[in-house]
Motif scaffolding. Sequence first.
Motif, PDB file in Angstrom:
ATOM      1  N   VAL A 177       9.241   7.962   2.335  1.00  0.00           N
ATOM      2  CA  VAL A 177       8.138   8.277   1.416  1.00  0.00           C
ATOM      3  C   VAL A 177       8.034   9.794   1.355  1.00  0.00           C
ATOM      4  CG1 VAL A 177       5.713   7.911   0.879  1.00  0.00           C
ATOM      5  CG2 VAL A 177       6.972   6.170   2.155  1.00  0.00           C
ATOM      6  N   ARG A 178       8.361  10.362   0.182  1.00  0.00           N
ATOM      7  CA  ARG A 178       8.489  11.807   0.074  1.00  0.00           C
ATOM      8  C   ARG A 178       7.267  12.476  -0.533  1.00  0.00           C
ATOM      9  NH1 ARG A 178      14.051  10.954  -3.086  1.00  0.00           N
ATOM     10  NH2 ARG A 178      12.641   9.396  -4.019  1.00  0.00           N
ATOM     11  N   SER A 179       6.358  11.678  -1.092  1.00  0.00           N
ATOM     12  CA  SER A 179       5.190  12.254  -1.759  1.00  0.00           C
ATOM     13  C   SER A 179       4.106  11.195  -1.868  1.00  0.00           C
ATOM     14  CB  SER A 179       5.560  12.748  -3.155  1.00  0.00           C
ATOM     15  OG  SER A 179       5.908  11.654  -3.991  1.00  0.00           O
ATOM     16  N   LYS A 180       2.912  11.624  -2.229  1.00  0.00           N
ATOM     17  CA  LYS A 180       1.803  10.685  -2.392  1.00  0.00           C
ATOM     18  C   LYS A 180       2.060   9.715  -3.540  1.00  0.00           C
ATOM     19  CE  LYS A 180      -0.917  13.947  -5.196  1.00  0.00           C
ATOM     20  NZ  LYS A 180      -2.184  14.729  -5.264  1.00  0.00           N
ATOM     21  N   GLU A 181       2.846  10.154  -4.536  1.00  0.00           N
ATOM     22  CA  GLU A 181       3.143   9.276  -5.668  1.00  0.00           C
ATOM     23  C   GLU A 181       3.997   8.081  -5.240  1.00  0.00           C
ATOM     24  OE1 GLU A 181       1.742  13.035  -7.038  1.00  0.00           O
ATOM     25  OE2 GLU A 181       3.498  12.613  -5.779  1.00  0.00           O
ATOM     26  N   GLU A 182       4.786   8.261  -4.210  1.00  0.00           N
ATOM     27  CA  GLU A 182       5.654   7.177  -3.745  1.00  0.00           C
ATOM     28  C   GLU A 182       4.966   6.271  -2.731  1.00  0.00           C
ATOM     29  OE1 GLU A 182       9.985   9.453  -4.202  1.00  0.00           O
ATOM     30  OE2 GLU A 182       9.206   8.971  -2.206  1.00  0.00           O
ATOM     31  N   GLU A 204      -0.045   1.800  12.515  1.00  0.00           N
ATOM     32  CA  GLU A 204       0.131   0.470  11.949  1.00  0.00           C
ATOM     33  C   GLU A 204      -0.645   0.371  10.642  1.00  0.00           C
ATOM     34  OE1 GLU A 204      -0.675  -4.228  13.165  1.00  0.00           O
ATOM     35  OE2 GLU A 204      -1.277  -2.592  14.504  1.00  0.00           O
ATOM     36  N   ILE A 205      -0.025  -0.273   9.653  1.00  0.00           N
ATOM     37  CA  ILE A 205      -0.648  -0.444   8.342  1.00  0.00           C
ATOM     38  C   ILE A 205      -0.694  -1.931   8.014  1.00  0.00           C
ATOM     39  CG2 ILE A 205      -0.526   0.071   5.885  1.00  0.00           C
ATOM     40  CD1 ILE A 205      -1.059   2.518   7.559  1.00  0.00           C
ATOM     41  N   GLU A 206      -1.897  -2.431   7.785  1.00  0.00           N
ATOM     42  CA  GLU A 206      -2.066  -3.777   7.269  1.00  0.00           C
ATOM     43  C   GLU A 206      -2.400  -3.696   5.780  1.00  0.00           C
ATOM     44  OE1 GLU A 206      -4.914  -5.875   9.571  1.00  0.00           O
ATOM     45  OE2 GLU A 206      -3.813  -5.647  11.463  1.00  0.00           O
ATOM     46  N   LYS A 207      -2.353  -4.828   5.115  1.00  0.00           N
ATOM     47  CA  LYS A 207      -2.588  -4.847   3.669  1.00  0.00           C
ATOM     48  C   LYS A 207      -3.930  -4.220   3.303  1.00  0.00           C
ATOM     49  CE  LYS A 207      -2.197  -7.975  -0.289  1.00  0.00           C
ATOM     50  NZ  LYS A 207      -1.955  -9.391  -0.710  1.00  0.00           N
ATOM     51  N   SER A 208      -4.931  -4.460   4.138  1.00  0.00           N
ATOM     52  CA  SER A 208      -6.270  -3.939   3.851  1.00  0.00           C
ATOM     53  C   SER A 208      -6.381  -2.432   4.061  1.00  0.00           C
ATOM     54  CB  SER A 208      -7.302  -4.650   4.739  1.00  0.00           C
ATOM     55  OG  SER A 208      -7.004  -4.454   6.117  1.00  0.00           O
ATOM     56  N   HIS A 209      -5.363  -1.830   4.721  1.00  0.00           N
ATOM     57  CA  HIS A 209      -5.400  -0.403   5.018  1.00  0.00           C
ATOM     58  C   HIS A 209      -4.740   0.443   3.934  1.00  0.00           C
ATOM     59  CE1 HIS A 209      -5.378  -1.628   9.552  1.00  0.00           C
ATOM     60  NE2 HIS A 209      -6.560  -1.806   8.992  1.00  0.00           N
ATOM     61  N   VAL A 210      -4.008  -0.201   3.013  1.00  0.00           N
ATOM     62  CA  VAL A 210      -3.177   0.545   2.076  1.00  0.00           C
ATOM     63  C   VAL A 210      -4.013   1.476   1.203  1.00  0.00           C
ATOM     64  CG1 VAL A 210      -1.579   0.336   0.137  1.00  0.00           C
ATOM     65  CG2 VAL A 210      -1.384  -1.224   2.082  1.00  0.00           C
ATOM     66  N   GLU A 211      -5.103   0.969   0.676  1.00  0.00           N
ATOM     67  CA  GLU A 211      -5.943   1.787  -0.203  1.00  0.00           C
ATOM     68  C   GLU A 211      -6.510   2.997   0.538  1.00  0.00           C
ATOM     69  OE1 GLU A 211     -10.001   1.318  -2.917  1.00  0.00           O
ATOM     70  OE2 GLU A 211      -8.822  -0.464  -2.389  1.00  0.00           O
ATOM     71  N   GLN A 212      -6.934   2.792   1.773  1.00  0.00           N
ATOM     72  CA  GLN A 212      -7.484   3.890   2.572  1.00  0.00           C
ATOM     73  C   GLN A 212      -6.420   4.954   2.835  1.00  0.00           C
ATOM     74  OE1 GLN A 212      -8.888   2.652   6.408  1.00  0.00           O
ATOM     75  NE2 GLN A 212      -9.796   4.636   6.904  1.00  0.00           N
ATOM     76  N   LEU A 213      -5.194   4.512   3.130  1.00  0.00           N
ATOM     77  CA  LEU A 213      -4.113   5.457   3.380  1.00  0.00           C
ATOM     78  C   LEU A 213      -3.810   6.272   2.126  1.00  0.00           C
ATOM     79  CD1 LEU A 213      -1.894   6.505   5.313  1.00  0.00           C
ATOM     80  CD2 LEU A 213      -0.435   4.659   4.474  1.00  0.00           C
ATOM     81  N   CYS A 214      -3.818   5.623   0.972  1.00  0.00           N
ATOM     82  CA  CYS A 214      -3.549   6.324  -0.284  1.00  0.00           C
ATOM     83  C   CYS A 214      -4.649   7.347  -0.581  1.00  0.00           C
ATOM     84  CB  CYS A 214      -3.414   5.325  -1.426  1.00  0.00           C
ATOM     85  SG  CYS A 214      -1.919   4.308  -1.334  1.00  0.00           S
ATOM     86  N   GLU A 215      -5.888   7.020  -0.259  1.00  0.00           N
ATOM     87  CA  GLU A 215      -6.989   7.967  -0.446  1.00  0.00           C
ATOM     88  C   GLU A 215      -6.785   9.205   0.420  1.00  0.00           C
ATOM     89  OE1 GLU A 215     -10.610   5.946   0.335  1.00  0.00           O
ATOM     90  OE2 GLU A 215     -10.554   4.717  -1.491  1.00  0.00           O
ATOM     91  N   LYS A 216      -6.365   9.014   1.653  1.00  0.00           N
ATOM     92  CA  LYS A 216      -6.098  10.144   2.541  1.00  0.00           C
ATOM     93  C   LYS A 216      -4.970  11.013   1.993  1.00  0.00           C
ATOM     94  CE  LYS A 216      -6.039   9.724   6.967  1.00  0.00           C
ATOM     95  NZ  LYS A 216      -5.687   9.269   8.338  1.00  0.00           N
ATOM     96  N   ALA A 217      -3.940  10.360   1.463  1.00  0.00           N
ATOM     97  CA  ALA A 217      -2.828  11.119   0.885  1.00  0.00           C
ATOM     98  C   ALA A 217      -3.288  11.924  -0.322  1.00  0.00           C
ATOM     99  CB  ALA A 217      -1.696  10.165   0.504  1.00  0.00           C
ATOM    100  N   GLY A 218      -4.155  11.314  -1.132  1.00  0.00           N
ATOM    101  CA  GLY A 218      -4.679  12.017  -2.299  1.00  0.00           C
ATOM    102  C   GLY A 218      -5.483  13.248  -1.943  1.00  0.00           C
ATOM    103  N   LYS A 219      -6.078  13.259  -0.762  1.00  0.00           N
ATOM    104  CA  LYS A 219      -6.847  14.408  -0.296  1.00  0.00           C
ATOM    105  C   LYS A 219      -5.994  15.423   0.468  1.00  0.00           C
ATOM    106  CE  LYS A 219     -11.028  11.587   0.291  1.00  0.00           C
ATOM    107  NZ  LYS A 219     -11.975  11.028   1.303  1.00  0.00           N
ATOM    108  N   GLY A 220      -4.691  15.171   0.526  1.00  0.00           N
ATOM    109  CA  GLY A 220      -3.800  16.086   1.245  1.00  0.00           C
ATOM    110  C   GLY A 220      -3.843  15.930   2.744  1.00  0.00           C
ATOM    111  N   GLU A 221      -4.303  14.780   3.237  1.00  0.00           N
ATOM    112  CA  GLU A 221      -4.446  14.567   4.677  1.00  0.00           C
ATOM    113  C   GLU A 221      -3.243  13.857   5.293  1.00  0.00           C
ATOM    114  OE1 GLU A 221      -8.111  12.493   5.211  1.00  0.00           O
ATOM    115  OE2 GLU A 221      -9.333  14.061   4.286  1.00  0.00           O
ATOM    116  N   VAL A 222      -2.215  13.606   4.491  1.00  0.00           N
ATOM    117  CA  VAL A 222      -0.987  12.984   4.989  1.00  0.00           C
ATOM    118  C   VAL A 222       0.176  13.940   4.738  1.00  0.00           C
ATOM    119  CG1 VAL A 222       0.621  11.050   4.777  1.00  0.00           C
ATOM    120  CG2 VAL A 222      -1.843  10.663   4.544  1.00  0.00           C
ATOM    121  N   GLU A 223       0.920  14.249   5.782  1.00  0.00           N
ATOM    122  CA  GLU A 223       2.088  15.128   5.647  1.00  0.00           C
ATOM    123  C   GLU A 223       3.328  14.292   5.343  1.00  0.00           C
ATOM    124  OE1 GLU A 223       2.707  17.723   8.910  1.00  0.00           O
ATOM    125  OE2 GLU A 223       0.711  18.650   8.789  1.00  0.00           O
TER     126      GLU A 223
END
Length: 541
Positions: free
Chosen positions: A165-170, A127-146
């Motif tokens: 969502v095909r990449s961290k940029e998206e 589940e993603i809430e508005k306050s979680h978006v930045e944290q999720l993007c940080e994880k993606a930037g570190k390669g922790e999201v497939e």
Amino acid sequence: MKKIMILGAGLMQKPAILAAKHLGFESVVVDANPNAVSVPLADAFYPIDLKDKDALLALAENLSKDEENGLSGVFTAGTDFSANVAYVANHFGFPCHDYEACLNASDKVRMRGCFSRAGVPSPAFQEIEKSHVEQLCEKAGKGEVEFPKVVKPCDNMGGRGCRLVRSKEELLPAVSASVRNSRTARAIFEDYMEGREFSIDSIVYKGTLTITGFADRHIFYPPYFIEMGHSLPSLADSVVKNQLIATFALGIKALGLTCGVAKADIKYTKNGPMIGEIAARLSGGYMSGWTFPYSSGMNLTEEAMKIAVGKEPDFILANRKSVPWQPHESVRGQEQPFELYEIKSNLVSAERAWLSIPGKVAAVYGLDEVREIYGVKDVLPRVKVGDKVDFPRNNVEKCGNIISVAISSEKAYRSAHEAVSSITLRLEPNNPDTDKFLRGEIDVDESGFPPSAFVLSSSQNEISIGENTVIPADKSVLSCIPETLEPFVDSIEDWNHCTLRKTLEKFDKICPTHKELDGKKFWHNVLRGGIQGILYLVDSN
């Protein structure tokens, strides 16, 4: 005359209002929009926001004060508000799913949790809430999201805010859009399921599950999931179909749905069936109210409404056929939750949509003519002259729908495709949105979208087509087709099933007289924007 409350007054609720009348009930229709298309059909209308369950209950209590002609049931189809139907129905003891079960079927986080606990195959999620978006993007930037992943609002329908969502940029724009489209500002972020997709409608009644529509879904245009139509009955073989039904049945049990309707979007993946979602309502998208009744001869809305007012669904009970319990190995060993049945379809019904490139509609051609095509049952335009249009990013942004009926899949599909390809939306000239599309400008988070009308083979250099050529004034453009395009004239189609040949023939018919045209611009506009692209070129010069 006893009353039935119907939530929603849009086109998808028209079959319900007509069913109420046919069954002898007064239709009391509620919707926030007093100008909704089906309001004139209602016996009584109340402008109430469907999200306001307490206002709905207050209206129901007022209606029930008439002891002789009071309220007999509550119903919806094709809306997000099955839980509010249950909220009111449970209060009066009307036959219905339990309110908590309908919440399970309305909120995708609750739904996925139910499936997970019951061992029903569905995508891994968070589940993603508005306050979680930045944290999720940080994880993606570190390669922790497939990737790829799918993001969708927890509580919306029609594909609004849903995308791949095909990449961290998206990631950031996709999740942000999904949260914005949620009534509770929450999204679900889940693994992508690769596989054929199906829609299933059903009736849950006294320990039985009757399949009342099993259709192939035709989904296109990533990163979005645009349903360009469905075909009923499905072409899936019996083994695949029975395995999907078994998983669907287990999903219904996991949600706690026991009395009323249930519909599924479900895929058959390399690991077997996986549920996208199950809703406690009849399907929208013309399936429950149009294509299934056409193909089966059964008015599904009436049968579901009978249950809602305490009557037996007698047509279903008299005509359903048994379905064997044949679960996929991924759920084998789980107890069969319902006796399984199906209402067979003897005819084929196909629903197909037509689309537009971005712009504003100046004229619409072909609507009357396509009604005469053999097999075409309904022509259902959604836009008119003066409306703004866009290439759809969800299933409510399409321009219209065709429904055909025939004795075979081949004939039904051919009729629907011929009809869709014969409709043309001409756009107003000099529009910046149209210009941007025709230039091929694409946002960074939407790689490959919107697609071009015609895509040639990868070895073909589209840039040079028509270079240093002109099409003489008033000359048939079909007679001027470049040699490099001749192999494709009948082999490629645009989004609306229109071949290159038919596109040029339509232009010659609509514009028999025209100015001299730059060949390179003309053929570029053909390949990028189809008939709309070349009409726009002529009109903008």
